[in-house]
Design a protein around this motif. Structure first.
Motif, short mmCIF file in Angstrom:
data_model
loop_
_atom_site.label_atom_id
_atom_site.label_comp_id
_atom_site.label_asym_id
_atom_site.label_seq_id
_atom_site.Cartn_x
_atom_site.Cartn_y
_atom_site.Cartn_z
N PRO A 97 0.98 -1.30 0.10
CA PRO A 97 -0.36 -0.44 -0.01
C PRO A 97 0.74 1.21 0.04
CG PRO A 97 -0.65 -1.56 1.58
CD PRO A 97 0.07 -2.43 0.75
N LYS A 98 0.67 2.39 -0.61
CA LYS A 98 1.25 3.48 -0.30
C LYS A 98 1.67 3.81 0.77
CE LYS A 98 -0.53 4.66 -5.06
NZ LYS A 98 -1.08 6.19 -5.70
N ALA A 99 2.26 4.90 0.72
CA ALA A 99 2.90 5.40 2.66
C ALA A 99 1.45 6.51 2.81
CB ALA A 99 4.61 6.09 2.50
N GLY A 100 1.23 5.83 4.43
CA GLY A 100 0.02 6.64 4.62
C GLY A 100 -1.45 6.99 4.49
N GLN A 101 -0.81 5.55 3.27
CA GLN A 101 -2.42 5.63 2.77
C GLN A 101 -3.90 4.84 3.74
OE1 GLN A 101 -3.17 2.44 0.40
NE2 GLN A 101 -5.37 3.24 -0.71
N ALA A 102 -4.39 5.85 4.99
CA ALA A 102 -5.53 5.18 6.19
C ALA A 102 -6.33 4.27 5.78
CB ALA A 102 -6.36 6.95 6.26
N VAL A 103 -7.07 3.64 4.50
CA VAL A 103 -7.95 3.22 4.44
C VAL A 103 -7.37 1.99 3.51
CG1 VAL A 103 -10.43 2.50 3.79
CG2 VAL A 103 -10.15 4.41 5.53
N ARG A 104 -7.10 1.02 3.66
CA ARG A 104 -7.02 -0.33 2.49
C ARG A 104 -8.23 -1.08 2.46
NH1 ARG A 104 -3.71 -4.02 5.00
NH2 ARG A 104 -2.86 -4.38 2.74
N MET A 105 -7.72 -0.82 1.30
CA MET A 105 -9.31 -2.09 0.26
C MET A 105 -8.65 -2.90 -0.11
SD MET A 105 -12.24 -0.69 1.68
CE MET A 105 -12.99 0.50 2.58
N PRO A 106 -7.99 -4.07 0.13
CA PRO A 106 -6.75 -5.14 -0.52
C PRO A 106 -8.51 -6.07 -1.21
CG PRO A 106 -6.90 -5.74 1.50
CD PRO A 106 -7.76 -4.11 1.45
N PHE A 107 -9.10 -6.28 -0.84
CA PHE A 107 -9.94 -6.83 -1.99
C PHE A 107 -11.01 -5.78 -2.79
CE2 PHE A 107 -13.94 -9.60 -1.72
CZ PHE A 107 -13.98 -10.60 -2.29
N ASP A 108 -11.41 -5.20 -2.78
CA ASP A 108 -11.53 -4.05 -3.68
C ASP A 108 -10.59 -3.97 -4.52
OD1 ASP A 108 -13.86 -4.04 -3.18
OD2 ASP A 108 -13.57 -1.54 -2.20
N PHE A 109 -9.49 -3.74 -4.18
CA PHE A 109 -8.03 -3.98 -5.62
C PHE A 109 -7.75 -4.87 -6.12
CE2 PHE A 109 -3.35 -4.48 -6.79
CZ PHE A 109 -3.37 -2.75 -7.01
N LEU A 110 -8.34 -6.07 -5.43
CA LEU A 110 -8.06 -7.45 -6.40
C LEU A 110 -9.16 -7.81 -7.25
CD1 LEU A 110 -7.36 -10.68 -6.70
CD2 LEU A 110 -8.20 -11.44 -5.06
N LEU A 111 -10.64 -7.78 -7.07
CA LEU A 111 -11.80 -7.79 -7.74
C LEU A 111 -12.26 -7.12 -9.25
CD1 LEU A 111 -14.88 -7.63 -5.07
CD2 LEU A 111 -13.51 -9.63 -6.36
N HIS A 112 -11.43 -5.34 -9.30
CA HIS A 112 -11.04 -4.93 -10.45
C HIS A 112 -10.17 -5.46 -11.48
CE1 HIS A 112 -13.24 -0.99 -9.45
NE2 HIS A 112 -12.88 -1.23 -8.26
N SER A 113 -8.85 -6.19 -10.74
CA SER A 113 -7.99 -6.89 -11.43
C SER A 113 -8.33 -7.93 -11.89
CB SER A 113 -6.58 -7.20 -10.92
OG SER A 113 -6.49 -7.79 -10.24
N LEU A 114 -8.98 -8.46 -11.11
CA LEU A 114 -9.57 -10.00 -11.92
C LEU A 114 -11.04 -9.41 -12.38
CD1 LEU A 114 -10.14 -12.16 -8.87
CD2 LEU A 114 -8.41 -12.38 -10.21
N ALA A 115 -11.79 -8.85 -12.65
CA ALA A 115 -12.65 -8.76 -13.59
C ALA A 115 -12.00 -8.27 -15.04
CB ALA A 115 -14.09 -6.76 -13.30
N GLU A 116 -11.22 -7.28 -14.88
CA GLU A 116 -10.58 -6.75 -16.28
C GLU A 116 -10.01 -7.99 -16.90
OE1 GLU A 116 -6.29 -4.30 -18.19
OE2 GLU A 116 -8.24 -3.57 -15.40
N GLU A 117 -9.02 -8.99 -15.78
CA GLU A 117 -8.27 -9.98 -16.53
C GLU A 117 -9.43 -10.74 -16.92
OE1 GLU A 117 -4.64 -12.78 -16.58
OE2 GLU A 117 -5.06 -10.39 -16.52
N PHE A 118 -10.13 -11.67 -16.53
CA PHE A 118 -10.74 -12.93 -16.48
C PHE A 118 -12.84 -12.58 -16.90
CE2 PHE A 118 -7.51 -13.95 -13.79
CZ PHE A 118 -7.43 -15.01 -14.18
N GLY A 119 -13.17 -11.62 -16.73
CA GLY A 119 -14.61 -10.73 -17.52
C GLY A 119 -15.25 -11.83 -16.90
N GLU A 120 -16.75 -12.83 -17.37
CA GLU A 120 -17.31 -13.49 -16.90
C GLU A 120 -16.64 -15.01 -16.14
OE1 GLU A 120 -15.52 -14.63 -21.10
OE2 GLU A 120 -16.55 -13.69 -20.12
N ARG A 121 -15.24 -14.63 -15.87
CA ARG A 121 -14.68 -16.38 -15.22
C ARG A 121 -14.29 -15.43 -14.12
NH1 ARG A 121 -10.39 -17.02 -17.76
NH2 ARG A 121 -10.70 -16.20 -19.46
N ALA A 122 -15.17 -13.91 -13.76
CA ALA A 122 -14.11 -14.01 -11.98
C ALA A 122 -15.64 -14.13 -11.42
CB ALA A 122 -13.96 -12.55 -12.25
#
Length: 273
Positions: A97-122
């Motif tokens: 995470p970026k230094a000083g980032q107050a709120v971490r959303m690791p699940f959102d981060f993963l989901l955005h990459s899966l949506a782009e990478e896998f489409g209907e297979r996500a």
């Protein structure tokens, strides 16, 4: 699309998540053909024993995720503490995470990459937890044609994460843990996931055209000007969730079930917003 050609299931949780993970993994078959990525909110200053703990509860291979690790079916990948995890070309990419980032959303981060990478297979599954991580990413998964499942909030030890996701309108199924494996099997085995093409044609037969006419008559929305690929993709997605491969059978379902017809209409709107 490069990378893995099998469905990838992201499972997110925070408080109460370990027990939910154990229960769900124990119910999954050893050979589902799916890959699973687990995101649990962990203390970044301590090592994690989660992979070892979960390995005792499933026949699947459980590993802590490492940089450039290639996804394989029937494997479970656990996010390491203090990291963000994404998937690119079928391989795990870890970052801090970026230094000083107050709120971490690791699940959102993963989901955005899966949506782009896998489409209907996500596939996104949101389990017990507090706060809202996963709610934004769930919309990305649904817009990309994937499947979004939330644990029944009445069952979850902490209902904040599933309730937040449900409130977005992006959740397709709200299920107790015991029923999630059946939903995954029904969806992942459907021909919809095997096309590998988001610009699919309408399902064969005249049932699909009758479905569009039914939407116009019963929902006051005319979708005839939408691209055929958009409509076909959304109809097939709903058919996959219902475990139906014939468009005429799905026509029978939406004719008898106004709620399913409305869910299809809602899916079409999400796709274009």
């Amino acid at each position: 699309m490069d990378g893995a050609n099998f469905p990838v299931v992201a499972i997110g949780a925070s408080a109460g998540g370990l027990e939910a993970f154990r229960t769900l993994l124990a119910a999954l078959p050893a050979e589902s053909g799916l890959a699973f990525i687990l995101v649990q909110h962990l203390d970044p200053s301590h090592g994690s024993m989660m992979a070892e703990l979960l390995a005792h509860h499933t026949a699947l291979t459980v590993l802590e995720a490492h940089e450039d690790m290639q996804l394989e079916p029937d494997h479970v990948y656990v996010i390491p503490p203090g990291r963000y995890l994404a998937v690119r070309n079928g391989a795990i990419q870890l970052s801090r995470p970026k230094a000083g980032q107050a709120v971490r959303m690791p699940f959102d981060f993963l989901l955005h990459s899966l949506a782009e990478e896998f489409g209907e297979r996500a596939v996104c599954i949101i389990l017990s937890g507090t706060a809202t991580d996963g709610s934004v990413g769930a919309r990305a998964i649904k817009a990309a044609g994937g499947l979004v499942i939330a644990q029944d909030p009445e069952e979850a030890e902490f209902d904040g994460m599933p309730r937040s996701a449900i409130a977005t309108g992006a959740v397709d199924l709200v299920l107790p843990l015991a029923k999630i494996p059946e939903a995954l099997a029904k969806y992942s085995g459907h021909p919809y996931l095997k096309t590998g093409d988001s610009d699919v044609a309408l399902p064969a037969g005249d049932g699909a055209l009758k479905i569009i006419d039914l939407l116009r008559k019963r929902t006051s929305h005319d979708f005839t000007l939408y691209k055929e690929g958009t409509i076909g993709h959304r109809i097939q997605r709903r058919m996959a969730m219902a475990g139906i491969e014939d468009a005429n059978r799905y026509l029978e379902l939406v004719t008898k079930d106004p709620a399913e017809l409305q869910r299809l209409a809602n899916d079409l709107f999400i796709n274009v917003t």
